[in-house]
Scaffold this motif. Structure first.
Motif, mmCIF file in Angstrom:
data_model
loop_
_atom_site.group_PDB
_atom_site.id
_atom_site.type_symbol
_atom_site.label_atom_id
_atom_site.label_comp_id
_atom_site.label_asym_id
_atom_site.label_seq_id
_atom_site.Cartn_x
_atom_site.Cartn_y
_atom_site.Cartn_z
ATOM 1 N N GLN A 29 0.133 -3.058 -8.641
ATOM 2 C CA GLN A 29 0.296 -1.966 -7.080
ATOM 3 C C GLN A 29 -0.544 -2.337 -6.379
ATOM 4 O O GLN A 29 0.201 -2.125 -4.950
ATOM 5 N N MET A 30 -1.654 -2.817 -6.157
ATOM 6 C CA MET A 30 -2.458 -3.344 -5.237
ATOM 7 C C MET A 30 -1.433 -4.201 -4.435
ATOM 8 O O MET A 30 -1.979 -4.628 -3.415
ATOM 9 N N ILE A 31 -0.879 -4.848 -5.520
ATOM 10 C CA ILE A 31 0.086 -6.250 -4.530
ATOM 11 C C ILE A 31 0.750 -5.889 -3.878
ATOM 12 O O ILE A 31 1.691 -6.291 -2.681
ATOM 13 N N LEU A 32 1.302 -4.723 -5.131
ATOM 14 C CA LEU A 32 3.243 -4.396 -4.391
ATOM 15 C C LEU A 32 3.043 -3.189 -4.825
ATOM 16 O O LEU A 32 3.243 -3.099 -5.460
ATOM 17 N N PRO A 33 2.607 -1.970 -3.640
ATOM 18 C CA PRO A 33 2.290 -0.802 -4.109
ATOM 19 C C PRO A 33 4.357 -0.080 -4.108
ATOM 20 O O PRO A 33 5.276 -0.374 -3.368
ATOM 21 N N THR A 34 3.687 1.171 -4.789
ATOM 22 C CA THR A 34 5.148 1.936 -5.181
ATOM 23 C C THR A 34 5.035 2.874 -4.291
ATOM 24 O O THR A 34 4.208 3.392 -3.657
ATOM 25 N N ARG A 35 6.094 4.018 -3.963
ATOM 26 C CA ARG A 35 6.159 4.956 -3.109
ATOM 27 C C ARG A 35 5.014 5.886 -3.367
ATOM 28 O O ARG A 35 4.525 6.360 -2.546
ATOM 29 N N ASP A 36 4.920 5.646 -5.199
ATOM 30 C CA ASP A 36 3.579 7.195 -5.228
ATOM 31 C C ASP A 36 2.463 6.745 -5.710
ATOM 32 O O ASP A 36 1.874 7.448 -6.395
ATOM 33 N N GLY A 37 2.457 5.711 -5.037
ATOM 34 C CA GLY A 37 1.606 4.529 -5.745
ATOM 35 C C GLY A 37 -0.648 4.435 -5.047
ATOM 36 O O GLY A 37 -0.689 3.162 -5.790
ATOM 37 N N GLY A 38 -0.362 5.112 -4.370
ATOM 38 C CA GLY A 38 -1.185 4.703 -3.089
ATOM 39 C C GLY A 38 -2.412 5.849 -3.915
ATOM 40 O O GLY A 38 -3.744 4.777 -3.587
ATOM 41 N N ALA A 39 -2.831 6.395 -4.179
ATOM 42 C CA ALA A 39 -4.161 6.556 -5.634
ATOM 43 C C ALA A 39 -4.310 5.206 -6.281
ATOM 44 O O ALA A 39 -5.665 4.734 -6.333
ATOM 45 N N LYS A 82 12.319 -3.353 -7.990
ATOM 46 C CA LYS A 82 11.258 -3.595 -6.696
ATOM 47 C C LYS A 82 11.203 -5.224 -7.006
ATOM 48 O O LYS A 82 11.659 -6.082 -5.921
ATOM 49 N N PHE A 83 10.141 -5.304 -7.692
ATOM 50 C CA PHE A 83 10.233 -6.636 -8.186
ATOM 51 C C PHE A 83 11.461 -7.802 -8.384
ATOM 52 O O PHE A 83 11.662 -9.376 -7.909
ATOM 53 N N GLU A 84 12.907 -7.131 -8.989
ATOM 54 C CA GLU A 84 13.281 -7.959 -8.634
ATOM 55 C C GLU A 84 14.583 -8.285 -7.741
ATOM 56 O O GLU A 84 15.066 -9.570 -7.351
ATOM 57 N N GLN A 85 13.968 -8.058 -6.675
ATOM 58 C CA GLN A 85 14.167 -7.751 -5.364
ATOM 59 C C GLN A 85 13.757 -9.548 -5.106
ATOM 60 O O GLN A 85 14.034 -9.557 -3.842
ATOM 61 N N PHE A 86 12.591 -9.393 -5.961
ATOM 62 C CA PHE A 86 11.851 -10.891 -5.151
ATOM 63 C C PHE A 86 11.539 -12.214 -5.580
ATOM 64 O O PHE A 86 11.296 -12.479 -6.073
ATOM 65 N N GLY A 87 12.638 -11.707 -7.021
ATOM 66 C CA GLY A 87 12.906 -12.554 -8.000
ATOM 67 C C GLY A 87 11.873 -12.783 -9.409
ATOM 68 O O GLY A 87 11.516 -13.572 -9.863
#
Length: 101
Positions: A29-39, A82-87
């Motif tokens: 999630q540091m590379i591709l964070p999710t909506r509630d993954g800020g922490a 989310k990841f699958e959108q980028f393949g």
């Protein structure tokens, strides 16, 4: 919690001799964070900074982000979409363990 545990290990390890490695597994999630993954992203950045600090002082320290692992984690379904959108596809547990040797 994860960062607190790593910091405890860091402080304890300062008195040890012969420690050859200190590896922290970071969140994708540091590379591709999710909506509630800020922490989680913030904690991952802190882990990376701690490992850089350790290396600057000639102490062992590495952090790795191995990506998303299938059937592991709290937000797998949302992240997979989310990841699958980028393949990108999640690793299987077996593939991740084999990659680490």
């Amino acid at each position: 919690v994860k960062y607190k545990g790593v910091m405890n290990f860091h402080y304890e390890s300062l008195n040890w001799t012969g420690l050859h490695s200190f590896v922290a597994l970071n969140s994708y999630q540091m590379i591709l964070p999710t909506r509630d993954g800020g922490a989680i992203s913030a904690a991952s950045c802190q882990l990376d900074a701690l490992m850089a600090y350790r290396r600057t002082n000639h102490w062992p320290g590495s952090s790795i982000q191995i990506g998303m692992i299938a059937d592991v984690g709290n937000d797998l379904r949302a992240s997979t979409n989310k990841f699958e959108q980028f393949g990108w596809r999640p690793l299987t547990r077996t593939a991740a363990l084999n990659a680490m040797g």
